[in-house]
Structures are given as C-alpha cells and as structure tokens.
Scaffold this active site. Structure first.
Site, PDB file in Angstrom:
ATOM      1  CE1 TYR A  32       5.576  -8.992  -8.439  1.00  0.00           C
ATOM      2  CE2 TYR A  32       4.877  -6.759  -7.952  1.00  0.00           C
ATOM      3  CZ  TYR A  32       4.745  -8.115  -7.762  1.00  0.00           C
ATOM      4  OH  TYR A  32       3.793  -8.594  -6.903  1.00  0.00           O
ATOM      5  CE  LYS A 147       7.021  -7.137  -4.997  1.00  0.00           C
ATOM      6  NZ  LYS A 147       5.739  -7.663  -4.556  1.00  0.00           N
ATOM      7  CD  GLU A 179       3.095 -14.249   0.909  1.00  0.00           C
ATOM      8  OE1 GLU A 179       3.616 -13.158   1.207  1.00  0.00           O
ATOM      9  OE2 GLU A 179       3.571 -15.014   0.040  1.00  0.00           O
ATOM     10  CG  LEU A 204       7.656 -10.917  -1.255  1.00  0.00           C
ATOM     11  CD1 LEU A 204       8.412 -11.496  -2.448  1.00  0.00           C
ATOM     12  CD2 LEU A 204       6.882  -9.680  -1.689  1.00  0.00           C
TER      13      LEU A 204
HETATM   14  N1  PDD Z   1       2.933  -6.892  -3.081  1.00  0.00           N
HETATM   15  N2  PDD Z   1       3.434 -10.847   0.049  1.00  0.00           N
HETATM   16  C1  PDD Z   1       3.092 -10.796  -1.254  1.00  0.00           C
HETATM   17  C2  PDD Z   1       2.624 -12.039  -1.909  1.00  0.00           C
HETATM   18  C3  PDD Z   1       3.183  -9.576  -1.959  1.00  0.00           C
HETATM   19  O1  PDD Z   1       2.852  -9.529  -3.258  1.00  0.00           O
HETATM   20  C4  PDD Z   1       3.607  -8.406  -1.273  1.00  0.00           C
HETATM   21  C5  PDD Z   1       3.742  -7.080  -1.971  1.00  0.00           C
HETATM   22  C6  PDD Z   1       3.939  -8.512   0.095  1.00  0.00           C
HETATM   23  C7  PDD Z   1       4.420  -7.327   0.900  1.00  0.00           C
HETATM   24  O2  PDD Z   1       5.712  -6.946   0.515  1.00  0.00           O
HETATM   25  P1  PDD Z   1       6.228  -5.443   0.688  1.00  0.00           P
HETATM   26  O3  PDD Z   1       5.996  -5.094   2.121  1.00  0.00           O
HETATM   27  O4  PDD Z   1       7.639  -5.525   0.334  1.00  0.00           O
HETATM   28  O5  PDD Z   1       5.396  -4.597  -0.241  1.00  0.00           O
HETATM   29  C8  PDD Z   1       3.857  -9.749   0.710  1.00  0.00           C
HETATM   30  C9  PDD Z   1       3.043  -5.662  -3.867  1.00  0.00           C
HETATM   31  C10 PDD Z   1       2.717  -4.425  -3.093  1.00  0.00           C
HETATM   32  C11 PDD Z   1       2.219  -5.813  -5.144  1.00  0.00           C
HETATM   33  O6  PDD Z   1       2.285  -6.893  -5.692  1.00  0.00           O
HETATM   34  O7  PDD Z   1       1.583  -4.871  -5.571  1.00  0.00           O
END
Ligand code: PDD
Length: 284
Positions: A32, A147, A179, A204
C-alpha cells in the site's frame, strides 16, 4: 457518501466488495501507499509510486496498471470526494485465488483499491502539543522496508501504548530505535545534530523522511544517518517523527521522560514549517 475506487470503477463505499478469497485478506499479501493531499494536490506522488513499484518487486507481485492509470485514479478520487486536505490510500493485493501458500499464477488479476480520508494535518493539535512516545520491542518481520499491509504488530503496539497514556510507540531492536509505529523517528543531539536510522531493511524508507533530509541539507543543518540508542534519545535536546499522515511532528516525552523543556523544540518547528512550505510548492 464517499466514493471509492475498486478495480477500474468508482462507486459509493457501501457498494464496493472484495472476495473472501482475496489474498490481501487471507495472507496480508498486499502492499500500500498513503499520499498526503494539500490544496487538492498530491504531495511527493512520484516518490510514493516509485516505492510502490519497489515494494511490488520485492514480493514478486506484478501490477497491470500503468503510472498514468494510477495517477488518474488518485486525481479522480480527490475530485469526487472534494478533498482539499487529507489522504489518499492505495492498496494492491495479489488478487483472489483458492487458498494456497504458493502464489497463484501471475495471470490472476490484482485487486486495486483506493479511498480518501478528509483530514486537517496542517493544523493537527499534535503539532503544537507534541507527542508522548513509549518505546517497545520491535517484533515486526525483518523486511520493514517493504510497505506491506501486515500491520498487526504496529497496530497492537500502538493500541497498548495508548492504553498506557502514550500517543505513539517507537520500536527498538537491541536497544536501538528503528522507527515509529507508522513514521520515521529522529532525535536532535545537544550539539544540534539530527540523527535518524539509516535506510536499510529495518525501517520503511519514508517519502517524508527523504524530503526532510533534503531540507536539512538545504538549510545546512548537521545530520547523521545511524541507529540511536533509547538511552541517547532520553538525553536528546529534541525528538520528532515524520510521515505522510503526521508531516513533521514533535515528540515531547519518551518513556515518561520529558525531552528538552517538554515543548516542541526549535529544530522540529523549523523543519515542520520548511517541509510544509516545500510541499505546497511541489504538490501536483
Ligand atoms: N505510514 N515508517 C512506517 C512503519 C510507516 O508505516 C510509515 C508511513 C512511515 C513514513 O513513511 P512516509 O513518510 O512515506 O509516509 C515510516 C503511513 C502513513 C500509514 O501506514 O498510514
């Protein structure tokens, strides 16, 4: 009523249906992306699509939709749902096939779903208040760079954290912060150096992270990409997290210990402001 996208069609959310045999449902066999929308435009959209293709490649999943199809679907949903500010969620599963651990033939069509969420992230109270974070053991699998929708552990950990009064959890492996539950984690040292985990399989590779790192370089701020210890975080001058759904969000306590003066620090505030200025310029 909210309109969603499913396999080439737009329809009210109550009409959209997915097979009980969908592998996203049975195996978490799906990837996703979540893209932030501001001023009715998509933020760092290309970065999200590049990461989507990488996630697909890492789990040997093909996707028939072109980049142009995907962009059109994102834009159409923003329009149909009148999203001035919010998120677009995109999920691609390996499709529906009789339950088997072996992947089905690549000719099985993907299930592709998009939906929107109206949300004011720019004015989120957490940005002015700051987050209280708890550290917990990172019990996720070892490919956190992909992801996937296998989000049970982050969801369990955040729910338990919330029951203990925290706003979010940060994961740690062997004492080192990887993270946040759904965001990347940073500390600012007493000397003003910004430290965040390097991009390997443990985290991620955040799209917001990349933009923030570019901002740091532009501002001439000192930064280092390496794991940091929880004990180091507890002594930090500031801490913050980044994600498409939180932008840059200050952290004001970790494991009950106040960080700095328990208010969002100057570096976090400056980065949030610069990040927001940048995305308003580049959104498409
Ligand atoms: N989550 N680390 C994890 C484990 C994440 O699930 C996310 C993003 C990030 C940040 O990635 P980005 O800057 O590309 O949004 C880091 C999304 C927002 C979610 O699961 O809703």
């Amino acid at each position: 009523m909210r309109q969603v996208y499913i396999n080439g069609a737009y329809m009210p959310e109550t009409k959209a249906k997915i097979s009980v045999f969908d592998r996203g449902f049975l195996f978490g066999d799906a990837v996703y992306e979540v893209t932030y929308v501001i001023d009715r435009k998509l933020v760092d959209y290309q970065g999200h699509m590049t990461r989507l293709r990488r996630s697909l490649g890492e789990i040997d999943m093909s996707l028939a939709m072109t980049d142009a199809d995907l962009l059109a679907a994102h834009r159409e949903l923003v329009k149909l749902n009148d999203i001035d500010e919010g998120l677009v969620y995109l999920e691609v599963t390996r499709g529906a096939a009789d339950r088997d651990f072996i992947f089905p033939d690549a000719s099985v069509p993907n299930t592709v779903v998009l939906f929107t969420q109206k949300k004011s992230l720019m004015d989120a109270p957490a940005a002015t208040r700051g987050l209280n974070v708890l550290t917990v053991e990172d019990q996720r699998w070892e490919r956190c760079d992909i992801k996937t929708v296998q989000l049970l552990y982050p969801s369990l950990a955040k729910t338990r954290g919330k029951a203990q009064g925290a706003d979010d959890v940060w994961f740690q492996r062997d004492g080192y912060v990887t993270e946040g539950s759904s965001n990347n984690a940073y500390i600012v040292s007493a000397e003003g150096k910004i430290i965040t985990h390097e991009t390997n399989n443990d985290i991620l590779h955040g799209i917001t992270r990349k933009a923030v790192m570019d901002t740091l370089a532009d501002l001439g701020l000192d930064f280092e990409e390496r794991p940091f210890l929880v004990t180091e975080a507890l002594e930090a001058a500031e801490a913050f997290s980044t994600s498409s759904s939180g932008l840059v969000t200050p952290v004001v306590s970790i494991d009950g210990k106040q960080i700095g003066d328990a208010k969002p620090g100057p570096v976090s505030k400056q980065l949030r402001q610069k990040y927001i200025e940048g995305i308003r310029r580049r959104a498409i």
